[in-house]
Design an enzyme around this catalytic site. Structure first.
Site, PDB file in Angstrom:
ATOM      1  N   ARG A 315       0.908  -1.163  -0.209  1.00 49.47           N
ATOM      2  CA  ARG A 315      -0.019  -0.104   0.020  1.00 49.47           C
ATOM      3  C   ARG A 315       0.816   1.383  -0.019  1.00 49.47           C
ATOM      4  O   ARG A 315       0.598   2.416  -0.485  1.00 49.47           O
ATOM      5  CB  ARG A 315      -1.023  -0.040   1.343  1.00 49.47           C
ATOM      6  CG  ARG A 315      -0.186   0.024   2.407  1.00 49.47           C
ATOM      7  CD  ARG A 315      -1.170  -0.205   3.831  1.00 49.47           C
ATOM      8  NE  ARG A 315      -0.301  -0.310   5.149  1.00 49.47           N
ATOM      9  CZ  ARG A 315       0.356  -1.398   5.555  1.00 49.47           C
ATOM     10  NH1 ARG A 315      -0.073  -2.476   4.696  1.00 49.47           N
ATOM     11  NH2 ARG A 315       0.987  -1.459   6.546  1.00 49.47           N
ATOM     12  N   ASN A 316       2.078   1.189   0.459  1.00 52.88           N
ATOM     13  CA  ASN A 316       3.051   2.406   0.424  1.00 52.88           C
ATOM     14  C   ASN A 316       3.783   2.493  -0.797  1.00 52.88           C
ATOM     15  O   ASN A 316       4.860   3.092  -0.598  1.00 52.88           O
ATOM     16  CB  ASN A 316       3.895   2.311   1.646  1.00 52.88           C
ATOM     17  CG  ASN A 316       2.892   2.530   3.011  1.00 52.88           C
ATOM     18  OD1 ASN A 316       2.197   3.369   2.724  1.00 52.88           O
ATOM     19  ND2 ASN A 316       3.435   2.250   4.154  1.00 52.88           N
ATOM     20  N   ASP A 329       5.676   7.377   1.807  1.00 53.39           N
ATOM     21  CA  ASP A 329       5.185   7.420   3.165  1.00 53.39           C
ATOM     22  C   ASP A 329       6.431   6.969   3.983  1.00 53.39           C
ATOM     23  O   ASP A 329       6.546   5.758   4.496  1.00 53.39           O
ATOM     24  CB  ASP A 329       4.150   6.354   3.461  1.00 53.39           C
ATOM     25  CG  ASP A 329       3.004   7.130   3.934  1.00 53.39           C
ATOM     26  OD1 ASP A 329       3.294   8.135   4.876  1.00 53.39           O
ATOM     27  OD2 ASP A 329       1.740   6.656   3.872  1.00 53.39           O
TER      28      ASP A 329
END
Length: 446
Positions: A315-316, A329
């Site tokens: 997700r990052n 991130d």
């Protein structure tokens, strides 16, 4: 630093105006940021790309200074004018000698939690009580603000209900103004060059927008709460130290309505969604290995800077217009190795020793990288499918490891497994992982 040693990718700030470029030279103004893309034709000259116009051309090294990275400095404050809980009398003595427009903000002693803006005008100090209602701040019930940063910014431009416009802040002892530091180091961007487009997502800290900055498409993270914005200042300082093709690049920050962090725009979204929406028919094994290598190279760069990511997960990872994966991130990226808050740790991605005794290291990032590889080769599935977080903790401690995803090449699964060695020292370093992945890619092309 000697001019001759600047490497490609170094960001520099123009020390003077250059408004009449000769053929092949680049036009720039004092304070503009340029990225060096290679050596020029003559000694002391470089080829550079203008960060805002995107134009490339020649520039003389003597007109540039290197854009400083920001050091993480706990004294750096977005609100150097905020003095905490002091009485009206203390505020008056701090505002001596009085000069028109000198100001500070304090927390009221009589009404804890309430703020007071104290401003000097014609030898007197005026105390304006800040009213808090519907989650907004106001002095006169006409102008409303999300936070103190906005309020001060507004009254520095217009007088409104005050006796005078705010001209100069009285700095709290021991703080440094983040604004002047950002300006001096070349990371403060010009608000008038930013246009905000549609919202890309809503994080727990604020919204992320698509936008345009001086003609370049950008992503803008807006953090409205003062306290959180202050914490994000650390993430920003980490990012000013990092330039790598596989790390999302910070362009700078804007202080307006809180803090805006401006980065390059990654048009294809995060890696998990990218893989889920396309699936194995659209994405080849070569492409999966490329993504794996992209992330590995970005992590190798963090490793050589002695930085930990601590939240490495699909997700990052963001995917650019030309399908390059980049790590984003750095919210948790820290030099230190002990975490403060265990409750927020992403258990399925976190190494057992980090969960148990908060021992974070490059080796614990390597464990997370193994889980990320599993995500990539399963086309974005949630790791440890059908298992609860609690089960994962217990079973992994007892030696359980995930099976390979369907149709995962055996060599890739053995890389994953090597990242999941119980003993952190036995896990491969990122530069070793890069060698292995490059060989795998080579075999496919042989």
């Amino acid at each position: 630093m000697d001019m001759k040693n600047w490497t490609t990718g170094t960001q520099c700030v123009a020390k003077k105006e250059h408004c009449k470029p000769k053929a092949g030279e680049i036009l720039y103004h004092k304070g503009d940021v340029l990225t060096l893309v290679g050596p020029g034709t003559r000694k002391g000259e470089y080829r550079a790309r203008h960060n805002t116009t995107g134009v490339e051309g020649l520039v003389s090294g003597s007109n540039l200074r290197e854009r400083e990275a920001l050091r993480i400095d706990p004294k750096l404050s977005l609100m150097p004018w905020f003095h905490g809980k002091i009485s009206g009398l203390q505020a008056v003595s701090k505002l001596k000698p009085t000069e028109d427009g000198l100001f500070l903000v304090r927390e009221s002693v009589r009404h804890p939690g309430d703020f007071v803006l104290c401003v000097c005008f014609s030898q007197k100090v005026f105390h304006y009580h800040v009213i808090f209602q519907n989650n907004k701040l106001s002095i006169d019930n006409k102008e409303f603000f999300y936070n103190l940063i906005d309020m001060i910014e507004f009254y520095s431009r217009s007088q409104g209900a005050l006796a005078t416009v705010l001209l100069k802040h009285k700095k709290k002892e021991g703080t440094k103004s983040a604004e002047s530091k950002l300006l001096k180091s070349g990371w403060l961007l010009d608000l008038s060059k930013l246009t905000l487009g549609e919202i890309l997502g809503q994080g727990e800290f604020g919204a992320v927008f698509e936008g345009e900055y001086a003609g370049q498409r950008v992503a803008v993270k807006n953090i409205k709460c003062d306290v959180t914005a202050q914490a994000f200042l650390e993430e920003t300082s980490v990012m000013t130290n990092l330039h790598h093709k596989n790390l999302v690049q910070l362009l700078g920050v804007i202080l307006h309505n809180g803090l805006h962090i401006v980065t390059e725009l990654m048009t294809k979204g995060n890696l998990v969604n990218y893989l889920r929406t396309r699936g194995r028919f659209a994405v080849s094994v070569t492409q999966l290995l490329r993504f794996a290598l992209d992330v590995c190279e970005g992590m190798e760069h963090l490793e050589c800077k002695k930085l930990l990511h601590r939240d490495l997960a699909g997700r990052n990872i963001l995917v650019s217009e030309d399908t390059v994966a980049k790590i984003s991130d750095f919210g948790l990226a820290k030099v230190s190795s002990t975490a403060t808050d265990n409750s927020k740790l992403p258990v399925k991605w976190t190494a057992p020793e980090a969960l148990k005794s908060k021992k974070f290291s490059t080796q614990s990032d390597v464990w997370s990288y193994g889980v990320l590889l599993w995500e990539i080769f399963s086309f974005g599935r949630q790791p440890y499918p059908k298992m609860s977080v609690r089960d994962v903790r217990e079973r992994v401690d007892q030696g359980y490891r995930m099976d390979p995803p369907d149709e995962c090449p055996p060599h890739v699964y053995s890389i994953m497994s090597s990242c999941w060695e119980t003993e952190p020292k036995k896990r491969p370093a990122f530069h070793k992982l890069r060698d292995t992945l490059e060989k795998e890619l080579g075999k496919l092309h042989a």
